[in-house]
Design an enzyme around this catalytic site. Structure first.
Site, PDB file in Angstrom:
ATOM      1  N   CYS A 173     -12.919  -2.983  14.049  1.00 33.40           N
ATOM      2  CA  CYS A 173     -14.094  -3.485  13.338  1.00 33.40           C
ATOM      3  C   CYS A 173     -15.073  -4.083  14.354  1.00 33.40           C
ATOM      4  O   CYS A 173     -14.686  -4.445  15.456  1.00 33.40           O
ATOM      5  CB  CYS A 173     -13.663  -4.526  12.316  1.00 33.40           C
ATOM      6  SG  CYS A 173     -15.033  -5.244  11.394  1.00 33.40           S
TER       7      CYS A 173
ATOM      8  N   GLU B 202      -1.772  -1.363  -5.569  1.00 30.73           N
ATOM      9  CA  GLU B 202      -3.023  -0.735  -5.971  1.00 30.73           C
ATOM     10  C   GLU B 202      -2.765   0.002  -7.285  1.00 30.73           C
ATOM     11  O   GLU B 202      -1.660   0.442  -7.561  1.00 30.73           O
ATOM     12  CB  GLU B 202      -3.530   0.168  -4.844  1.00 30.73           C
ATOM     13  CG  GLU B 202      -3.435   1.640  -5.050  1.00 30.73           C
ATOM     14  CD  GLU B 202      -3.623   2.423  -3.761  1.00 30.73           C
ATOM     15  OE1 GLU B 202      -4.777   2.710  -3.457  1.00 30.73           O
ATOM     16  OE2 GLU B 202      -2.645   2.739  -3.079  1.00 30.73           O
TER      17      GLU B 202
ATOM     18  N   ASP C 251      -3.050   1.307   7.165  1.00 27.28           N
ATOM     19  CA  ASP C 251      -2.269   0.978   5.973  1.00 27.28           C
ATOM     20  C   ASP C 251      -1.987  -0.520   5.859  1.00 27.28           C
ATOM     21  O   ASP C 251      -2.001  -1.083   4.755  1.00 27.28           O
ATOM     22  CB  ASP C 251      -0.949   1.766   5.968  1.00 27.28           C
ATOM     23  CG  ASP C 251      -1.195   3.267   5.964  1.00 27.28           C
ATOM     24  OD1 ASP C 251      -2.267   3.688   5.504  1.00 27.28           O
ATOM     25  OD2 ASP C 251      -0.312   4.018   6.439  1.00 27.28           O
TER      26      ASP C 251
ATOM     27  N   ASP D 249       0.856  -1.188   0.000  1.00 22.03           N
ATOM     28  CA  ASP D 249       0.000   0.000   0.000  1.00 22.03           C
ATOM     29  C   ASP D 249       0.890   1.236   0.000  1.00 22.03           C
ATOM     30  O   ASP D 249       1.833   1.322   0.779  1.00 22.03           O
ATOM     31  CB  ASP D 249      -0.905  -0.006   1.239  1.00 22.03           C
ATOM     32  CG  ASP D 249      -1.800   1.231   1.290  1.00 22.03           C
ATOM     33  OD1 ASP D 249      -2.535   1.459   0.306  1.00 22.03           O
ATOM     34  OD2 ASP D 249      -1.757   1.956   2.294  1.00 22.03           O
TER      35      ASP D 249
ATOM     36  N   CYS E 131     -16.161  -6.895  14.343  1.00 25.24           N
ATOM     37  CA  CYS E 131     -15.757  -8.272  14.619  1.00 25.24           C
ATOM     38  C   CYS E 131     -14.691  -8.347  15.704  1.00 25.24           C
ATOM     39  O   CYS E 131     -14.308  -9.436  16.134  1.00 25.24           O
ATOM     40  CB  CYS E 131     -15.250  -8.956  13.353  1.00 25.24           C
ATOM     41  SG  CYS E 131     -13.584  -8.447  12.868  1.00 25.24           S
TER      42      CYS E 131
ATOM     43  N   CYS F  70     -12.712  -9.970   8.625  1.00 23.27           N
ATOM     44  CA  CYS F  70     -14.045 -10.554   8.422  1.00 23.27           C
ATOM     45  C   CYS F  70     -14.684 -10.149   7.100  1.00 23.27           C
ATOM     46  O   CYS F  70     -15.694 -10.713   6.706  1.00 23.27           O
ATOM     47  CB  CYS F  70     -14.965 -10.154   9.582  1.00 23.27           C
ATOM     48  SG  CYS F  70     -15.479  -8.426   9.500  1.00 23.27           S
TER      49      CYS F  70
HETATM   50 ZN   LIG Z   1     -14.018  -7.265  10.853  1.00 18.02          ZN
END
Ligand SMILES: [Zn+2]
Length: 371
Positions: free
Chosen positions: A347, A275, A356, A191, A349, A331
């Site tokens: 997140c 990318e 990054d 990245d 999760c 996830c």
């Molecule tokens: Zn997640």
């Protein structure tokens, strides 16, 4: 995957120190190259805009012969004709890119802004006992051989240039046999960043050269000093040279680092995912840091591209609309927004991500899925 050695064209670039005669001859050649390029561009532009007609390389070349016969431009006969022909070939390539919509309309070469250079093909230089002598010059170039040319290599093209800092370079194109590296299992996602030059899916951050902050401050100081100098004065010329020198040092160190990083990435990994360039072009922030990091990223990309091709590795560019920073790499949940300032996030999760590193992991996963 490739398992046999291939022959590639590779450029080796060195500093050299011209004699006063060589410096004079080369400066004159640079001037003639620029003039021929600009004059042919002007002629092509006129034909294209007024008559809707495309001028070919052969026609430009015939025009050059005509210019050399006029009193005004007879001085073009004093320099080697090869760099002038090569300038017309470069112009031809620029137009081919334009008509194929790969590039913008060719621009005029400016004395101040364009890098002065002259390209010599095989008939216009001698290569004997490891020494290069250009046409119309009396002695071999005094080259600083910072690394040797590959054994037995025969240069096919020699390009001489002088940068804004007044340094002279010679770039020697040779054909070289390169064997692919033995296959490895590792893969990596990369990245591009501003604070770090690049972040890897392994969690590693490749930082900008340590001395660069100091050099940047020096550059800013030199630029302010230049702005204060009177136009056309000797002081201004000196100040401009100083700016160019600091600038050259920054880009040299960057390039050095980019070579080391890309060689290592290609050595250690079978596939590398990056990318797509277009993503970064869409960001409207044109700060100096951004401009420098954009230029570095483009260079890193192109180095990865040719080194991967040389050594039998795979480089995958991930689609430009892929939401690499908003996707949880643990996830797969997509976040609604991810402001630029957020460096770390959690997140639903439960996974905690460095922005990054998470992006690099997603780029790797997308790259592997694509290839
Ligand atoms: Zn997640």
């Amino acid at each position: 995957m490739r398992s046999v050695a291939q022959t590639v064209k590779r450029a080796y670039k060195y500093r050299f120190h011209p004699t006063p005669e060589q410096a004079e001859e080369l400066a004159r050649t640079f001037g003639c190259v620029r003039l021929v390029y600009n004059k042919a561009l002007e002629e092509r532009t006129r034909a294209y805009t007024l008559e809707g007609r495309r001028v070919s390389y052969v026609q430009s070349s015939a025009a050059l012969t005509g210019w050399k016969r006029t009193d005004d431009l007879a001085f073009l006969n004093e320099v080697s004709s090869v760099p002038l022909q090569q300038a017309l070939r470069h112009l031809q390539a620029a137009f081919t890119g334009f008509f194929a919509r790969r590039a913008g309309y060719p621009a005029f070469k400016s004395r101040k802004k364009s890098r002065a250079s002259a390209e010599y093909t095989r008939s216009a230089f001698k290569y004997r006992d490891g020494r290069i002598t250009l046409a119309k010059t009396d002695a071999p170039l005094d080259i600083v051989w910072s690394r040797p040319l590959p054994a037995g290599a025969e240069p096919s093209t020699v390009t001489v240039s002088r940068d804004a800092a007044g340094r002279w370079f010679v770039s020697v194109l040779v054909e070289e046999r390169i064997a692919p590296l033995p296959p490895v299992d590792a893969t990596v996602g990369v990245d591009a960043g501003i604070t770090a030059l690049a972040t890897l899916s392994t969690g590693e951050k490749i930082v900008n050269p340590r001395c660069e902050q100091a050099d940047r401050r020096k550059l800013a100081r030199a630029q302010r000093a230049l702005a204060r100098k009177q136009k056309g004065s000797a002081n201004r010329a000196r100040a401009r040279l100083k700016v160019a020198r600091v600038h050259a040092r920054i880009t040299d160190r960057r390039r050095d680092q980019l070579h080391k990083v890309t060689t290592r990435l290609v050595r250690e990994n079978q596939a590398i995912a990056v990318e797509d360039l277009a993503v970064r072009n869409m960001v409207r922030n044109r700060s100096l840091a951004r401009a420098v990091s954009d230029a570095s990223w483009r260079e890193l990309r192109s180095m990865l591209e040719y080194k991967a091709a040389w050594y039998g590795r795979t480089l995958v560019a991930v689609d430009r609309w892929f939401p690499s920073s908003r996707l949880c790499s643990a996830c797969g949940a997509l976040q609604d927004g991810m402001p630029l300032g957020v460096r770390e996030w959690e997140c639903a999760c439960g996974a905690v991500h460095d922005r990054d590193v998470n992006a690099a992991r997603n780029i790797l996963a997308a790259g592997l899925a694509e290839s």
